[in-house]
Design a protein around this motif. Structure first.
Motif, PDB file in Angstrom:
ATOM      1  N   ASP A 164       0.846  -1.197   0.000  1.00 44.67           N
ATOM      2  CA  ASP A 164       0.000   0.000   0.000  1.00 44.67           C
ATOM      3  C   ASP A 164       0.882   1.248   0.000  1.00 44.67           C
ATOM      4  O   ASP A 164       0.604   2.223  -0.707  1.00 44.67           O
ATOM      5  CB  ASP A 164      -0.913   0.010   1.229  1.00 44.67           C
ATOM      6  CG  ASP A 164      -2.218  -0.738   0.981  1.00 44.67           C
ATOM      7  OD1 ASP A 164      -2.586  -0.910  -0.202  1.00 44.67           O
ATOM      8  OD2 ASP A 164      -2.857  -1.143   1.963  1.00 44.67           O
TER       9      ASP A 164
ATOM     10  N   TYR B 211      -8.924  -5.147 -12.099  1.00 44.61           N
ATOM     11  CA  TYR B 211      -8.042  -5.128 -13.274  1.00 44.61           C
ATOM     12  C   TYR B 211      -8.477  -6.226 -14.231  1.00 44.61           C
ATOM     13  O   TYR B 211      -8.380  -7.414 -13.921  1.00 44.61           O
ATOM     14  CB  TYR B 211      -6.601  -5.328 -12.826  1.00 44.61           C
ATOM     15  CG  TYR B 211      -5.581  -5.289 -13.940  1.00 44.61           C
ATOM     16  CD1 TYR B 211      -5.690  -4.394 -14.996  1.00 44.61           C
ATOM     17  CD2 TYR B 211      -4.495  -6.157 -13.931  1.00 44.61           C
ATOM     18  CE1 TYR B 211      -4.747  -4.352 -16.010  1.00 44.61           C
ATOM     19  CE2 TYR B 211      -3.532  -6.124 -14.941  1.00 44.61           C
ATOM     20  CZ  TYR B 211      -3.680  -5.221 -15.974  1.00 44.61           C
ATOM     21  OH  TYR B 211      -2.750  -5.187 -16.980  1.00 44.61           O
TER      22      TYR B 211
ATOM     23  N   HIS C  12       2.602   6.152  -6.968  1.00 40.78           N
ATOM     24  CA  HIS C  12       1.361   6.564  -7.629  1.00 40.78           C
ATOM     25  C   HIS C  12       0.794   5.447  -8.508  1.00 40.78           C
ATOM     26  O   HIS C  12       0.381   5.680  -9.647  1.00 40.78           O
ATOM     27  CB  HIS C  12       1.598   7.834  -8.468  1.00 40.78           C
ATOM     28  CG  HIS C  12       2.198   8.966  -7.693  1.00 40.78           C
ATOM     29  ND1 HIS C  12       1.492   9.674  -6.730  1.00 40.78           N
ATOM     30  CD2 HIS C  12       3.445   9.505  -7.714  1.00 40.78           C
ATOM     31  CE1 HIS C  12       2.273  10.607  -6.207  1.00 40.78           C
ATOM     32  NE2 HIS C  12       3.466  10.515  -6.773  1.00 40.78           N
ATOM     33  N   GLN C  13       0.796   4.243  -7.957  1.00 44.69           N
ATOM     34  CA  GLN C  13       0.237   3.108  -8.681  1.00 44.69           C
ATOM     35  C   GLN C  13      -1.272   3.051  -8.470  1.00 44.69           C
ATOM     36  O   GLN C  13      -1.801   3.610  -7.508  1.00 44.69           O
ATOM     37  CB  GLN C  13       0.886   1.803  -8.206  1.00 44.69           C
ATOM     38  CG  GLN C  13       2.378   1.726  -8.502  1.00 44.69           C
ATOM     39  CD  GLN C  13       3.026   0.495  -7.902  1.00 44.69           C
ATOM     40  OE1 GLN C  13       2.532  -0.094  -6.934  1.00 44.69           O
ATOM     41  NE2 GLN C  13       4.164   0.084  -8.460  1.00 44.69           N
ATOM     42  N   SER C  14      -1.953   2.347  -9.343  1.00 41.61           N
ATOM     43  CA  SER C  14      -3.415   2.286  -9.269  1.00 41.61           C
ATOM     44  C   SER C  14      -3.912   1.144  -8.392  1.00 41.61           C
ATOM     45  O   SER C  14      -5.104   1.079  -8.089  1.00 41.61           O
ATOM     46  CB  SER C  14      -4.001   2.132 -10.677  1.00 41.61           C
ATOM     47  OG  SER C  14      -3.534   0.937 -11.291  1.00 41.61           O
ATOM     48  N   ARG C  15      -3.016   0.234  -7.989  1.00 44.24           N
ATOM     49  CA  ARG C  15      -3.425  -0.930  -7.208  1.00 44.24           C
ATOM     50  C   ARG C  15      -2.285  -1.395  -6.318  1.00 44.24           C
ATOM     51  O   ARG C  15      -1.132  -1.032  -6.531  1.00 44.24           O
ATOM     52  CB  ARG C  15      -3.872  -2.075  -8.136  1.00 44.24           C
ATOM     53  CG  ARG C  15      -2.726  -2.650  -8.942  1.00 44.24           C
ATOM     54  CD  ARG C  15      -3.195  -3.497 -10.122  1.00 44.24           C
ATOM     55  NE  ARG C  15      -3.985  -4.637  -9.733  1.00 44.24           N
ATOM     56  CZ  ARG C  15      -3.503  -5.807  -9.339  1.00 44.24           C
ATOM     57  NH1 ARG C  15      -2.170  -5.980  -9.239  1.00 44.24           N
ATOM     58  NH2 ARG C  15      -4.290  -6.805  -9.040  1.00 44.24           N
ATOM     59  N   ASN C  16      -2.640  -2.206  -5.323  1.00 49.55           N
ATOM     60  CA  ASN C  16      -1.647  -2.870  -4.494  1.00 49.55           C
ATOM     61  C   ASN C  16      -1.119  -4.073  -5.273  1.00 49.55           C
ATOM     62  O   ASN C  16      -1.869  -4.976  -5.625  1.00 49.55           O
ATOM     63  CB  ASN C  16      -2.306  -3.332  -3.185  1.00 49.55           C
ATOM     64  CG  ASN C  16      -1.328  -3.944  -2.209  1.00 49.55           C
ATOM     65  OD1 ASN C  16      -0.570  -4.842  -2.555  1.00 49.55           O
ATOM     66  ND2 ASN C  16      -1.355  -3.484  -0.972  1.00 49.55           N
ATOM     67  N   ASN C  17       0.185  -4.091  -5.558  1.00 47.39           N
ATOM     68  CA  ASN C  17       0.752  -5.107  -6.445  1.00 47.39           C
ATOM     69  C   ASN C  17       1.457  -6.247  -5.711  1.00 47.39           C
ATOM     70  O   ASN C  17       2.317  -6.921  -6.295  1.00 47.39           O
ATOM     71  CB  ASN C  17       1.727  -4.447  -7.425  1.00 47.39           C
ATOM     72  CG  ASN C  17       1.001  -3.755  -8.566  1.00 47.39           C
ATOM     73  OD1 ASN C  17       0.165  -4.349  -9.239  1.00 47.39           O
ATOM     74  ND2 ASN C  17       1.304  -2.477  -8.774  1.00 47.39           N
TER      75      ASN C  17
ATOM     76  N   LYS D 279       2.386   1.613  -3.349  1.00 45.33           N
ATOM     77  CA  LYS D 279       1.343   2.127  -4.249  1.00 45.33           C
ATOM     78  C   LYS D 279       1.234   3.641  -4.160  1.00 45.33           C
ATOM     79  O   LYS D 279       1.177   4.332  -5.185  1.00 45.33           O
ATOM     80  CB  LYS D 279       0.009   1.469  -3.888  1.00 45.33           C
ATOM     81  CG  LYS D 279      -1.202   2.076  -4.568  1.00 45.33           C
ATOM     82  CD  LYS D 279      -2.487   1.464  -4.016  1.00 45.33           C
ATOM     83  CE  LYS D 279      -3.702   2.204  -4.526  1.00 45.33           C
ATOM     84  NZ  LYS D 279      -4.960   1.656  -3.944  1.00 45.33           N
ATOM     85  N   GLU D 280       1.227   4.166  -2.932  1.00 41.35           N
ATOM     86  CA  GLU D 280       1.123   5.617  -2.753  1.00 41.35           C
ATOM     87  C   GLU D 280       2.403   6.319  -3.206  1.00 41.35           C
ATOM     88  O   GLU D 280       2.350   7.358  -3.870  1.00 41.35           O
ATOM     89  CB  GLU D 280       0.843   5.924  -1.276  1.00 41.35           C
ATOM     90  CG  GLU D 280      -0.476   5.384  -0.750  1.00 41.35           C
ATOM     91  CD  GLU D 280      -1.671   6.003  -1.445  1.00 41.35           C
ATOM     92  OE1 GLU D 280      -1.561   7.181  -1.853  1.00 41.35           O
ATOM     93  OE2 GLU D 280      -2.706   5.317  -1.586  1.00 41.35           O
TER      94      GLU D 280
ATOM     95  N   GLN E  58      -8.714  -6.772  -8.018  1.00 42.26           N
ATOM     96  CA  GLN E  58      -8.795  -5.333  -7.744  1.00 42.26           C
ATOM     97  C   GLN E  58      -9.345  -4.556  -8.947  1.00 42.26           C
ATOM     98  O   GLN E  58      -8.935  -3.434  -9.233  1.00 42.26           O
ATOM     99  CB  GLN E  58      -7.429  -4.774  -7.343  1.00 42.26           C
ATOM    100  CG  GLN E  58      -6.843  -5.436  -6.104  1.00 42.26           C
ATOM    101  CD  GLN E  58      -5.479  -4.903  -5.744  1.00 42.26           C
ATOM    102  OE1 GLN E  58      -5.323  -3.731  -5.387  1.00 42.26           O
ATOM    103  NE2 GLN E  58      -4.451  -5.756  -5.835  1.00 42.26           N
TER     104      GLN E  58
ATOM    105  N   ASP F 194      -6.000  -9.149 -15.152  1.00 45.39           N
ATOM    106  CA  ASP F 194      -5.256  -9.660 -13.991  1.00 45.39           C
ATOM    107  C   ASP F 194      -4.756 -11.087 -14.216  1.00 45.39           C
ATOM    108  O   ASP F 194      -3.605 -11.402 -13.912  1.00 45.39           O
ATOM    109  CB  ASP F 194      -6.139  -9.607 -12.738  1.00 45.39           C
ATOM    110  CG  ASP F 194      -5.379 -10.010 -11.492  1.00 45.39           C
ATOM    111  OD1 ASP F 194      -4.501  -9.244 -11.058  1.00 45.39           O
ATOM    112  OD2 ASP F 194      -5.649 -11.099 -10.954  1.00 45.39           O
TER     113      ASP F 194
END
Length: 210
Positions: free
Chosen positions: A91, A175, A98-103, A94-95, A173, A178
Motif C-alpha cells: 500500500d 483489473y 502513484h500506482q493504481s493498485r496494491n501489487n 502504491k502511494e 482489484q 489480472d
C-alpha cells in the motif's frame, strides 16, 4: 569427521527452517483479515510442507531449493494474513509510486514462477529425465507456466463455487487483465530463476550427489 560436521550443520539448518516456517504460520493465523481467504492462500504452503516432510529422507532437496520454498511459503502466509490487495508495505509502495493498485499479488505470482521452475529443474536433472541444459531450462520454464495456469484455473473454480467470498482470494482489484498479467509475471520469474541460479543450483546438486 567432515561428514559428521556436515550432518550436524544439515540438522541445524533443518531446525532453523522449521522454526521460521512455524513462526511465520503462527503469525499469519493470528487475527487474519478474513479467515476464509487466509485458508485459501495458506493451503498451498501447508501442502508443500507435508510434501517436504514425506520426501525429506528419500529425496532431500538442495539447500538453495529449501530456502526458495520457504520464502515462497512466507509470501503466501503474508498474503493470507492481510489478503493480497491489502498488504501494508505494498500500500505504501502504491502511494509512493502513484500506482493504481496494491501489487503484492504480482510478487506472489513472480515467486509462483521462480520457485516451481527451480523445483522442476532439480527433479528433471537429478532424475536424469532431460539431457542438455537448454532443454532442462526450457522444460522447467514450461512447467512453471503450466503450474501458474493451473493455479488460475483453481482460482476460477473457487470463485464459481463460493461467489463473492472468493473476491479477496482472486485479488483482481478490478483489473480486467489480472489473470493474463499474473501468468506473464510467473513466466518472467521462471525465466529469471533459470538464468540467475542454474550454475549455483548445479553446484549444489553435484555436491549432494552420492
Amino acid at each position: 569427521m567432515v561428514e559428521q560436521a556436515q550432518s550436524r550443520f544439515g540438522a541445524w539448518r533443518s531446525w532453523l527452517w522449521l522454526i521460521i516456517f512455524t513462526l511465520a504460520l503462527a503469525w499469519s493465523a493470528i487475527n487474519p483479515h478474513d479467515n476464509f481467504t487466509w485458508f485459501l492462500e495458506v493451503v498451498p504452503a501447508l501442502i508443500g510442507f507435508i510434501a517436504i516432510i514425506f520426501t525429506r529422507n528419500r529425496f532431500p532437496l538442495t539447500p538453495l531449493l529449501y530456502v526458495l520454498i520457504l520464502i515462497h511459503m512466507i509470501i503466501l502466509m503474508v498474503g493470507g494474513h492481510y489478503t493480497y490487495a491489502e498488504v501494508p508495505l505494498f500500500d505504501w509502495i502504491k502511494e509512493a509510486l502513484h500506482q493504481s493498485r496494491n501489487n503484492y499479488d504480482k510478487l506472489g505470482h513472480f515467486a509462483q514462477g521462480f520457485v516451481p521452475a527451480m523445483i522442476a529443474r532439480e527433479i528433471l536433472k537429478r532424475k536424469k529425465i532431460v539431457n542438455g541444459n537448454g532443454w532442462l531450462g526450457f522444460l522447467s520454464v514450461c512447467f512453471a507456466l503450466a503450474f501458474s495456469a493451473l493455479y488460475e484455473l483453481i482460482e476460477w473454480w473457487v470463485a464459481l463455487a463460493t461467489g463473492d467470498d472468493a473476491e479477496a482470494f482472486l485479488g483482481t482489484q478490478g483489473y480486467v487483465w489480472d489473470t493474463q498479467s499474473d501468468m506473464a509475471v510467473a513466466l518472467l520469474g521462471a525465466i529469471i530463476a533459470i538464468f540467475l541460479l542454474s550454475r549455483w543450483h548445479d553446484r549444489q546438486i553435484d555436491a549432494q550427489s552420492p
